[in-house]
Design a protein around this motif. Structure first.
Motif: not given
Length: 81
Positions: A1-2, A4-5, A8-9, A43
């Motif tokens: 996962m970066d 930006d992802t 966005n999530n 995250y």
């Protein structure tokens, strides 16, 4: 996962509560720079915190819980049992 992802999530699920990308970015940067956390740990921590703050129900994979607690898969499975 970066990064930006990750943003966005979280934004997809918590944008409806007013959480913005601009608010998430410095929190993520702080976790990386000052606490040496992985993006996965950040995250999972943010997902847990935001769910609690907005009374949402989230599900976590074993890998996500491992990132939060620092436990190995075997330790976590033993604790679950």
């Amino acid at each position: 996962m970066d990064k930006d992802t990750l943003i966005n999530n979280l934004f997809v699920n918590y944008g409806k509560y007013g959480v913005t990308r601009a608010e998430l970015e410095p929190i993520i940067d702080d976790g990386i720079q000052n606490y040496d956390l992985s993006l996965e740990a950040i995250y999972s921590g943010l997902k847990m915190s935001l769910a609690s703050a907005f009374n949402e129900h989230e599900y976590f994979s074993l890998d996500e819980v491992m990132a939060i607690t620092g436990e190995s898969r075997e330790e976590l499975l033993q604790r679950i049992e």
